[in-house]
Write a protein that holds these residues in place. Structure first.
Motif, PDB file in Angstrom:
ATOM      1  N   TYR A   1      20.030 -74.938  22.032  1.00  0.00           N
ATOM      2  CA  TYR A   1      18.656 -74.806  22.712  1.00  0.00           C
ATOM      3  C   TYR A   1      18.440 -73.494  23.184  1.00  0.00           C
ATOM      4  O   TYR A   1      19.276 -72.737  23.829  1.00  0.00           O
ATOM      5  N   TRP A   2      17.282 -72.800  22.782  1.00  0.00           N
ATOM      6  CA  TRP A   2      17.119 -71.098  22.888  1.00  0.00           C
ATOM      7  C   TRP A   2      16.581 -70.992  24.360  1.00  0.00           C
ATOM      8  O   TRP A   2      16.541 -69.765  24.637  1.00  0.00           O
ATOM      9  N   LYS A   3      16.006 -72.024  25.266  1.00  0.00           N
ATOM     10  CA  LYS A   3      15.511 -71.588  26.651  1.00  0.00           C
ATOM     11  C   LYS A   3      16.523 -72.349  27.529  1.00  0.00           C
ATOM     12  O   LYS A   3      15.869 -72.517  28.806  1.00  0.00           O
ATOM     13  N   LYS A   4      17.606 -72.551  27.464  1.00  0.00           N
ATOM     14  CA  LYS A   4      18.417 -73.484  28.207  1.00  0.00           C
ATOM     15  C   LYS A   4      18.315 -72.978  29.523  1.00  0.00           C
ATOM     16  O   LYS A   4      18.514 -73.536  30.811  1.00  0.00           O
ATOM     17  N   GLU A   5      18.736 -71.357  29.867  1.00  0.00           N
ATOM     18  CA  GLU A   5      18.646 -70.846  31.249  1.00  0.00           C
ATOM     19  C   GLU A   5      17.372 -71.156  32.123  1.00  0.00           C
ATOM     20  O   GLU A   5      17.316 -71.369  33.324  1.00  0.00           O
ATOM     21  N   LYS A   6      16.392 -71.230  31.462  1.00  0.00           N
ATOM     22  CA  LYS A   6      14.982 -71.303  32.105  1.00  0.00           C
ATOM     23  C   LYS A   6      14.577 -72.844  32.248  1.00  0.00           C
ATOM     24  O   LYS A   6      14.044 -73.263  33.389  1.00  0.00           O
ATOM     25  N   LEU A   7      14.966 -73.637  31.215  1.00  0.00           N
ATOM     26  CA  LEU A   7      14.321 -75.108  31.216  1.00  0.00           C
ATOM     27  C   LEU A   7      15.196 -76.234  31.243  1.00  0.00           C
ATOM     28  O   LEU A   7      14.755 -77.599  31.659  1.00  0.00           O
ATOM     29  N   TRP A   8      16.399 -75.767  30.936  1.00  0.00           N
ATOM     30  CA  TRP A   8      17.501 -77.186  30.899  1.00  0.00           C
ATOM     31  C   TRP A   8      17.625 -77.701  32.268  1.00  0.00           C
ATOM     32  O   TRP A   8      17.968 -76.850  33.158  1.00  0.00           O
ATOM     33  N   PRO A   9      17.817 -78.897  32.485  1.00  0.00           N
ATOM     34  CA  PRO A   9      18.248 -79.438  33.723  1.00  0.00           C
ATOM     35  C   PRO A   9      19.518 -78.912  34.255  1.00  0.00           C
ATOM     36  O   PRO A   9      20.596 -78.810  33.444  1.00  0.00           O
ATOM     37  N   LYS A  10      19.783 -78.417  35.477  1.00  0.00           N
ATOM     38  CA  LYS A  10      20.925 -77.927  35.961  1.00  0.00           C
ATOM     39  C   LYS A  10      22.078 -78.835  36.263  1.00  0.00           C
ATOM     40  O   LYS A  10      23.220 -78.212  35.810  1.00  0.00           O
ATOM     41  N   HIS A  11      21.821 -80.144  36.343  1.00  0.00           N
ATOM     42  CA  HIS A  11      22.940 -80.960  36.539  1.00  0.00           C
ATOM     43  C   HIS A  11      23.667 -81.602  35.356  1.00  0.00           C
ATOM     44  O   HIS A  11      24.720 -82.152  35.331  1.00  0.00           O
ATOM     45  N   THR A  12      23.427 -81.050  34.224  1.00  0.00           N
ATOM     46  CA  THR A  12      23.841 -81.501  33.012  1.00  0.00           C
ATOM     47  C   THR A  12      23.783 -80.801  31.674  1.00  0.00           C
ATOM     48  O   THR A  12      22.799 -79.875  31.806  1.00  0.00           O
ATOM     49  N   LYS A  13      24.794 -80.729  30.943  1.00  0.00           N
ATOM     50  CA  LYS A  13      24.631 -80.224  29.444  1.00  0.00           C
ATOM     51  C   LYS A  13      24.869 -81.255  28.480  1.00  0.00           C
ATOM     52  O   LYS A  13      24.936 -81.071  27.139  1.00  0.00           O
ATOM     53  N   GLU A  14      24.602 -82.453  28.767  1.00  0.00           N
ATOM     54  CA  GLU A  14      24.446 -83.561  27.827  1.00  0.00           C
ATOM     55  C   GLU A  14      23.251 -83.978  27.455  1.00  0.00           C
ATOM     56  O   GLU A  14      22.375 -83.637  27.974  1.00  0.00           O
ATOM     57  N   GLY A  15      23.059 -84.593  26.363  1.00  0.00           N
ATOM     58  CA  GLY A  15      21.903 -85.210  25.816  1.00  0.00           C
ATOM     59  C   GLY A  15      21.073 -84.245  25.057  1.00  0.00           C
ATOM     60  O   GLY A  15      21.590 -83.196  24.424  1.00  0.00           O
ATOM     61  N   TYR A  16      19.715 -84.476  24.900  1.00  0.00           N
ATOM     62  CA  TYR A  16      18.792 -83.783  24.130  1.00  0.00           C
ATOM     63  C   TYR A  16      17.684 -83.144  24.844  1.00  0.00           C
ATOM     64  O   TYR A  16      17.246 -83.979  25.987  1.00  0.00           O
ATOM     65  N   GLY A  17      17.277 -82.124  24.852  1.00  0.00           N
ATOM     66  CA  GLY A  17      16.060 -81.682  25.339  1.00  0.00           C
ATOM     67  C   GLY A  17      14.804 -81.699  24.347  1.00  0.00           C
ATOM     68  O   GLY A  17      14.907 -81.386  23.303  1.00  0.00           O
ATOM     69  N   VAL A  18      13.554 -82.061  24.886  1.00  0.00           N
ATOM     70  CA  VAL A  18      12.583 -81.991  23.919  1.00  0.00           C
ATOM     71  C   VAL A  18      11.922 -80.867  23.838  1.00  0.00           C
ATOM     72  O   VAL A  18      11.356 -79.988  24.835  1.00  0.00           O
ATOM     73  N   THR A  19      11.789 -80.231  22.486  1.00  0.00           N
ATOM     74  CA  THR A  19      11.307 -78.898  22.241  1.00  0.00           C
ATOM     75  C   THR A  19       9.690 -79.391  21.779  1.00  0.00           C
ATOM     76  O   THR A  19       8.763 -78.505  22.201  1.00  0.00           O
ATOM     77  N   ASN A  20       9.465 -80.346  21.278  1.00  0.00           N
ATOM     78  CA  ASN A  20       8.229 -80.925  21.000  1.00  0.00           C
ATOM     79  C   ASN A  20       7.934 -82.505  21.099  1.00  0.00           C
ATOM     80  O   ASN A  20       8.801 -83.128  20.338  1.00  0.00           O
ATOM     81  N   GLY A  21       7.116 -82.769  21.969  1.00  0.00           N
ATOM     82  CA  GLY A  21       6.999 -84.345  22.020  1.00  0.00           C
ATOM     83  C   GLY A  21       7.137 -84.956  23.358  1.00  0.00           C
ATOM     84  O   GLY A  21       7.356 -86.220  23.509  1.00  0.00           O
ATOM     85  N   ASN A  22       6.873 -83.853  24.483  1.00  0.00           N
ATOM     86  CA  ASN A  22       7.091 -84.540  25.724  1.00  0.00           C
ATOM     87  C   ASN A  22       6.158 -85.700  26.310  1.00  0.00           C
ATOM     88  O   ASN A  22       6.727 -86.792  26.835  1.00  0.00           O
ATOM     89  N   LYS A  23       4.887 -85.515  25.765  1.00  0.00           N
ATOM     90  CA  LYS A  23       4.022 -86.615  26.014  1.00  0.00           C
ATOM     91  C   LYS A  23       4.424 -87.967  25.227  1.00  0.00           C
ATOM     92  O   LYS A  23       4.251 -89.054  26.131  1.00  0.00           O
ATOM     93  N   ARG A  24       4.865 -87.888  24.177  1.00  0.00           N
ATOM     94  CA  ARG A  24       5.056 -89.072  23.437  1.00  0.00           C
ATOM     95  C   ARG A  24       6.687 -89.855  24.072  1.00  0.00           C
ATOM     96  O   ARG A  24       6.650 -91.002  24.105  1.00  0.00           O
TER      97      ARG A  24
END
Length: 128
Positions: free
Chosen positions: A67-90
């Motif tokens: 992920y290219w914006k991890k410092e800004k947007l990724w949850p601080k408590h984990t590095k596991e799982g997947y982050g939504v880049t497109n599709g948050n509302k879905r």
């Protein structure tokens, strides 16, 4: 929608050529925007109405490592799982409607995300 032994899966109606679509458990997905923002709420309602007819495209996810914006947007408590880049509302709609899995494309870079997004992005005013 597909129901398999009690597990509801939000299926995409379309695939993106050159990218694999996989079913990802919603519990492993991180929303990387503020779902409480007023801007997001208005679009959520329109997206929810649209999803009643089905999901056109898979959501786009990234791992922490790619992920290219991890410092800004990724949850601080984990590095596991997947982050939504497109599709948050879905993702939020799927959770609100008791789905357990969702069709996804897991990209390995912002460039890959941009390629997929170019084919799949639906402007707000064009929601079905």
């Amino acid at each position: 929608m597909l129901q398999r032994q009690g597990t509801m899966v939000l299926k995409a109606q379309n695939k993106v050529e050159g990218f694999e679509t996989v079913e990802v458990p919603l519990k492993d997905i991180h929303i990387l925007v503020d779902p409480n923002s007023p801007h997001h709420g208005v679009k959520y309602k329109a997206c929810a109405e649209s999803l009643e007819k089905g999901m056109r495209w898979p959501i786009i996810l990234s791992t922490y490592e790619t992920y290219w914006k991890k410092e800004k947007l990724w949850p601080k408590h984990t590095k596991e799982g997947y982050g939504v880049t497109n599709g948050n509302k879905r993702v939020l709609w799927a959770i609100d409607n008791d789905y357990k899995m969702i069709d996804s494309i897991i990209v390995k870079s912002k460039q890959e995300r941009d390629i997929v997004n170019k084919s799949t992005y639906i402007f707000f005013k064009e929601y079905p």
